[in-house]
Motif scaffolding. Structure first.
Motif, PDB file in Angstrom:
ATOM      1  N   UNK A  15       0.833  -1.206   0.000  1.00  0.00           N
ATOM      2  CA  UNK A  15       0.000   0.000   0.000  1.00  0.00           C
ATOM      3  C   UNK A  15       0.867   1.255   0.000  1.00  0.00           C
ATOM      4  N   UNK A  16       0.683   2.081  -1.016  1.00  0.00           N
ATOM      5  CA  UNK A  16       1.283   3.412  -1.044  1.00  0.00           C
ATOM      6  C   UNK A  16       0.390   4.303  -0.184  1.00  0.00           C
ATOM      7  N   UNK A  17       0.811   4.529   1.062  1.00  0.00           N
ATOM      8  CA  UNK A  17      -0.027   5.247   2.013  1.00  0.00           C
ATOM      9  C   UNK A  17      -0.381   6.655   1.570  1.00  0.00           C
ATOM     10  N   UNK A  18       0.580   7.356   1.004  1.00  0.00           N
ATOM     11  CA  UNK A  18       0.343   8.722   0.525  1.00  0.00           C
ATOM     12  C   UNK A  18      -0.717   8.723  -0.570  1.00  0.00           C
ATOM     13  N   UNK A  19      -0.615   7.776  -1.498  1.00  0.00           N
ATOM     14  CA  UNK A  19      -1.553   7.692  -2.605  1.00  0.00           C
ATOM     15  C   UNK A  19      -2.942   7.290  -2.123  1.00  0.00           C
ATOM     16  N   UNK A  20      -3.004   6.374  -1.165  1.00  0.00           N
ATOM     17  CA  UNK A  20      -4.282   5.965  -0.601  1.00  0.00           C
ATOM     18  C   UNK A  20      -4.965   7.117   0.109  1.00  0.00           C
ATOM     19  N   UNK A  56       1.735  -4.718   3.627  1.00  0.00           N
ATOM     20  CA  UNK A  56       2.874  -3.836   3.873  1.00  0.00           C
ATOM     21  C   UNK A  56       2.440  -2.406   3.526  1.00  0.00           C
ATOM     22  N   UNK A  57       2.619  -1.516   4.474  1.00  0.00           N
ATOM     23  CA  UNK A  57       2.128  -0.138   4.364  1.00  0.00           C
ATOM     24  C   UNK A  57       3.313   0.810   4.335  1.00  0.00           C
ATOM     25  N   UNK A  58       3.410   1.588   3.266  1.00  0.00           N
ATOM     26  CA  UNK A  58       4.566   2.472   3.059  1.00  0.00           C
ATOM     27  C   UNK A  58       4.127   3.933   3.162  1.00  0.00           C
ATOM     28  N   UNK A  59       4.767   4.652   4.083  1.00  0.00           N
ATOM     29  CA  UNK A  59       4.385   6.045   4.307  1.00  0.00           C
ATOM     30  C   UNK A  59       5.562   6.775   4.961  1.00  0.00           C
ATOM     31  N   UNK A  60       5.301   8.015   5.389  1.00  0.00           N
ATOM     32  CA  UNK A  60       6.311   8.793   6.110  1.00  0.00           C
ATOM     33  C   UNK A  60       5.624   9.463   7.302  1.00  0.00           C
ATOM     34  N   UNK A  61       6.337   9.657   8.394  1.00  0.00           N
ATOM     35  CA  UNK A  61       5.729  10.294   9.561  1.00  0.00           C
ATOM     36  C   UNK A  61       5.246  11.710   9.231  1.00  0.00           C
ATOM     37  N   UNK A  62       4.054  12.044   9.698  1.00  0.00           N
ATOM     38  CA  UNK A  62       3.512  13.389   9.476  1.00  0.00           C
ATOM     39  C   UNK A  62       4.369  14.428  10.204  1.00  0.00           C
ATOM     40  N   UNK A  63       4.427  15.623   9.643  1.00  0.00           N
ATOM     41  CA  UNK A  63       5.153  16.738  10.253  1.00  0.00           C
ATOM     42  C   UNK A  63       4.140  17.772  10.744  1.00  0.00           C
ATOM     43  N   UNK A  95       6.385   0.397   6.962  1.00  0.00           N
ATOM     44  CA  UNK A  95       7.705   0.789   6.472  1.00  0.00           C
ATOM     45  C   UNK A  95       7.716   2.310   6.275  1.00  0.00           C
ATOM     46  N   UNK A  96       8.545   2.988   7.044  1.00  0.00           N
ATOM     47  CA  UNK A  96       8.599   4.454   6.994  1.00  0.00           C
ATOM     48  C   UNK A  96       9.649   4.955   6.006  1.00  0.00           C
ATOM     49  N   UNK A  97       9.280   5.983   5.292  1.00  0.00           N
ATOM     50  CA  UNK A  97      10.225   6.793   4.554  1.00  0.00           C
ATOM     51  C   UNK A  97      10.420   8.082   5.341  1.00  0.00           C
ATOM     52  N   UNK A 132      11.715   8.102  -0.287  1.00  0.00           N
ATOM     53  CA  UNK A 132      11.990   6.677  -0.072  1.00  0.00           C
ATOM     54  C   UNK A 132      10.775   5.771  -0.207  1.00  0.00           C
ATOM     55  N   UNK A 133       9.555   6.314  -0.172  1.00  0.00           N
ATOM     56  CA  UNK A 133       8.371   5.461  -0.213  1.00  0.00           C
ATOM     57  C   UNK A 133       8.341   4.589  -1.459  1.00  0.00           C
ATOM     58  N   UNK A 134       8.520   5.189  -2.631  1.00  0.00           N
ATOM     59  CA  UNK A 134       8.468   4.432  -3.886  1.00  0.00           C
ATOM     60  C   UNK A 134       9.532   3.348  -3.934  1.00  0.00           C
ATOM     61  N   UNK A 135      10.735   3.700  -3.501  1.00  0.00           N
ATOM     62  CA  UNK A 135      11.846   2.735  -3.529  1.00  0.00           C
ATOM     63  C   UNK A 135      11.601   1.614  -2.525  1.00  0.00           C
ATOM     64  N   UNK A 136      11.155   1.968  -1.318  1.00  0.00           N
ATOM     65  CA  UNK A 136      10.865   0.956  -0.304  1.00  0.00           C
ATOM     66  C   UNK A 136       9.810  -0.027  -0.788  1.00  0.00           C
ATOM     67  N   UNK A 137       8.747   0.500  -1.377  1.00  0.00           N
ATOM     68  CA  UNK A 137       7.671  -0.360  -1.868  1.00  0.00           C
ATOM     69  C   UNK A 137       8.189  -1.307  -2.955  1.00  0.00           C
ATOM     70  N   UNK A 138       8.918  -0.755  -3.915  1.00  0.00           N
ATOM     71  CA  UNK A 138       9.420  -1.574  -5.016  1.00  0.00           C
ATOM     72  C   UNK A 138      10.356  -2.675  -4.521  1.00  0.00           C
TER      73      UNK A 138
END
Length: 239
Positions: A15-20, A56-63, A95-97, A132-138
């Motif tokens: 799952x691309x968390x940002x895209x979702x 598997x959920x790929x995202x980055x911590x909110x700021x 998985x965090x970017x 890093x999200x795209x790379x981590x997911x791939x």
């Protein structure tokens, strides 16, 4: 051996968390989404003898400085991730970017209605980028396939940046079935088309779910209070 007696085909979801979030959940009351329940239900409906091995959920911590609700947004995201991990310790992987931005501002051309592009008319803006999200997911998708821990994969994204991962799997492991779930609203007959499915992703997918309906999301919500071994996790008030 009859088909019903065969071992279920292990399936992993990426799952691309940002895209979702920006494609389907933002502005809705479905943010407290139980991803494992959602895809358990989807595989059961497909009725293809598939078992959900992992989400598997790929995202980055909110700021906080860039979030709509500041610190509350950071706390809400953290609560959501902890709730999923507590509910599915063996079937949910986070998985965090990272996020990156230029503290002095990024210089970009200004848009002026009715006038052509002018690269000399520029202004500084805050430009937040997820890294890093795209790379981590791939990498995770490809490595899982290489290890043969799954026989089917499902990508949840409408971002064409994921195309190289699908191409590599299709070329190197042609026996692996690839599914695509597009995180957008369904188009209403006669109404607006919110977004179209990425053609580059569809091209390399064996099957496609072109949208996620309100009913699917409603039926796959975490409970308002998620128990843990310590303090229970509550659904954020503003969600």
């Amino acid at each position: 051996m009859p088909a019903s007696a065969k071992s279920p085909r292990k399936t992993a979801v990426y799952v691309d968390g940002y895209n979702l979030y920006y494609g389907r959940l933002r502005g809705t009351s479905y943010k407290w989404l139980d991803l494992v329940r959602l895809f358990d239900a989807m595989l059961a409906q497909r009725d293809q003898n598939e078992s959900l091995a992992m989400v598997r959920f790929f995202t980055a911590p909110a700021l906080a400085n860039f979030a709509s609700h500041g610190k509350a947004s950071v706390e809400a995201q953290s609560a959501y991730h902890r709730a999923l991990k507590a509910s599915y310790p063996d079937r949910f992987d986070l998985v965090y970017g990272t996020h990156a931005y230029d503290k002095s501002g990024t210089l970009l051309p200004c848009f002026v209605a009715g006038l052509p592009y002018d690269r000399t008319n520029r202004t500084r803006v805050w430009k937040l980028e997820e890294k890093k999200t795209d790379v981590n997911l791939a990498l995770h998708m490809y490595r899982d396939v290489c290890k043969r821990t799954v026989s089917r994969v499902i990508l949840v994204s409408n971002d064409s940046d994921a195309e190289p991962a699908l191409v590599a799997i299709r070329e190197d492991f042609p026996d692996i079935m690839i599914g695509l779930v597009v995180p957008i609203r369904p188009s209403i007959s006669g109404g607006p088309v919110y977004r179209r499915t990425s053609g580059s992703l569809a091209k390399f997918s064996d099957w496609i779910a072109p949208s996620l309906s309100d009913d699917q999301l409603l039926q796959a919500q975490l409970p308002p209070i998620v128990p843990t071994r310590k303090k229970p996790i509550q659904k954020p008030v503003h969600w």
